[in-house]
Write an enzyme that holds these catalytic residues in place. Sequence first.
Site, PDB file in Angstrom:
ATOM      1  N   LYS A  11       0.868  -1.311   0.042  1.00  0.00           N
ATOM      2  CA  LYS A  11      -0.099   0.161   0.010  1.00  0.00           C
ATOM      3  C   LYS A  11       0.840   1.214  -0.049  1.00  0.00           C
ATOM      4  O   LYS A  11       0.281   2.462  -0.219  1.00  0.00           O
ATOM      5  CB  LYS A  11      -1.035  -0.011   1.168  1.00  0.00           C
ATOM      6  CG  LYS A  11      -1.913  -1.134   1.230  1.00  0.00           C
ATOM      7  CD  LYS A  11      -2.706  -0.833   2.561  1.00  0.00           C
ATOM      8  CE  LYS A  11      -4.106  -1.610   2.501  1.00  0.00           C
ATOM      9  NZ  LYS A  11      -3.779  -3.271   2.726  1.00  0.00           N
TER      10      LYS A  11
ATOM     11  N   ASP B 149       3.549  -0.030  10.519  1.00  0.00           N
ATOM     12  CA  ASP B 149       2.222  -0.270   9.913  1.00  0.00           C
ATOM     13  C   ASP B 149       2.057   0.484   8.563  1.00  0.00           C
ATOM     14  O   ASP B 149       3.243   0.077   7.765  1.00  0.00           O
ATOM     15  CB  ASP B 149       0.980   0.279  10.779  1.00  0.00           C
ATOM     16  CG  ASP B 149      -0.221  -0.538  10.408  1.00  0.00           C
ATOM     17  OD1 ASP B 149      -0.437  -1.338   9.757  1.00  0.00           O
ATOM     18  OD2 ASP B 149      -1.287   0.130  10.894  1.00  0.00           O
TER      19      ASP B 149
ATOM     20  N   GLU C 116      -9.854  -3.655  15.197  1.00  0.00           N
ATOM     21  CA  GLU C 116      -9.230  -2.391  14.917  1.00  0.00           C
ATOM     22  C   GLU C 116     -10.598  -1.320  14.894  1.00  0.00           C
ATOM     23  O   GLU C 116     -10.926  -0.754  13.832  1.00  0.00           O
ATOM     24  CB  GLU C 116      -8.562  -2.134  13.763  1.00  0.00           C
ATOM     25  CG  GLU C 116      -7.652  -0.905  13.357  1.00  0.00           C
ATOM     26  CD  GLU C 116      -6.854  -1.076  12.288  1.00  0.00           C
ATOM     27  OE1 GLU C 116      -6.308   0.192  11.946  1.00  0.00           O
ATOM     28  OE2 GLU C 116      -6.870  -2.084  11.493  1.00  0.00           O
TER      29      GLU C 116
END
Length: 447
Positions: free
Chosen positions: A91, A337, A240
Amino acid sequence: MSRPLSALERADFSPSRYVLKSATVPACLTSGAIEPRGDGLGRAHLLVEHGDVIAVVSREDMLGSGAGPEIDLDGGLVLPGFVDMHTHLDKGHIWPRRPNPDGSFAGALEAVSADRPVNWNTTDLRRRMEFSLRTAYAQGTVMIRTHLDSIPPQEGISWPLFEELRVEWADRIELQASALFGIESLLVPEFLPHMADVVARARGTLGAVTYMVEGLAGHLDAMFEAAEARGLDLDFHVDETGDPSARSLAMIAETAIRRKFRGRIVVGHCCSLACQEPDEADRTLDLVARAGIGVVSLPMCNMYLQDRQAGRTPRWRGVTLLHEMKARGIPVAVASDNTRDPFYAYGDMDMVEVFTQAMRIAHLDHPVGDWIRAVTSTPADLLGEGTRGRIEPGLPADLVVFSARDWNELGARPKGPRRVLRSGREISSDLPDHRELDDLMEPRTHA
């Protein structure tokens, strides 16, 4: 008039044998060789020879005479190479072409879902992933686990590319990968066997995003069964959300205990745990400890995403119960992350930033103690690589040397002077320029 060079600026790491004199090191990463003071740090002298750490001693005379040329660090902090155990290299850096309009979790999902099918070909992925790897390498990271979006047909592109990159980067960063898909994907009967086989062929880890969907208990059993049949470890994105009714973490732990699962299990995020009543959270933590599950918190991304509402100041920080987990003996780590993508607009694959931000966000300080394990030895252990993230005789001299002399100076100036060593030799600290990706940043609307 020019200023005199600092001890770190004067250091010459080119000899095949040398002594790092008057270093400050975390005692918890030296197998008891160094006596810690109140902040968990101690003074040490390190002998480096032919790329390995040969000795870590508290007194220089313990090295004997003629140990080699000395590099006097004047108390400078020395840390082992970092382990970043939860990233999303696939990503990374798509923000300029696919920003998240409101910074919300829903906005992030929508933006990535729009970008993936039209842009994530082999060339686009390779260039963005390598940009992140070059950035991480220059800043001292030695090991990374990336989650790979594995929604068909993307798995047929991303996993073969990952296998190529793992080979190409083997002497710089050790790479692992975990599959990422929503747990509801298992509603398609053929999906899980296919995806588990893809992961097994690539020597990866099986993973999914878990939330409180109908049939979750059965889906978890199926995930564990698929992992058991192929000898795979598990890595879940869990709860989450700030919704206290999200309790898939407890269900994962109960499944692991009931099935007596023998592989490693890692869970990430676990945000809702901080919003639950104390008795409920304690019950879940007891199950996690009993199941032997490791937890990785993503403090920067979760503080960015959680409790975000337009025109309203957030009321909580988004992080999970790290202190309570650590007190129970649950292995806990922090990681970077997302990087410049719709889930987190910022970040630079810098584990010093991750650690110092975690210190502030989650109060990993006063004292810092052994919290440095959360970006070094603990994630290494959770990823099955117990020789990473330590400063011990016989291990490669993959070290990061700072001008900062303690946690306070590092936290105050995390971007201060550092020099990165791989096998005892300095590598370039030059970071790639974001302009390198400019030609990829024009958004497309269809493949």
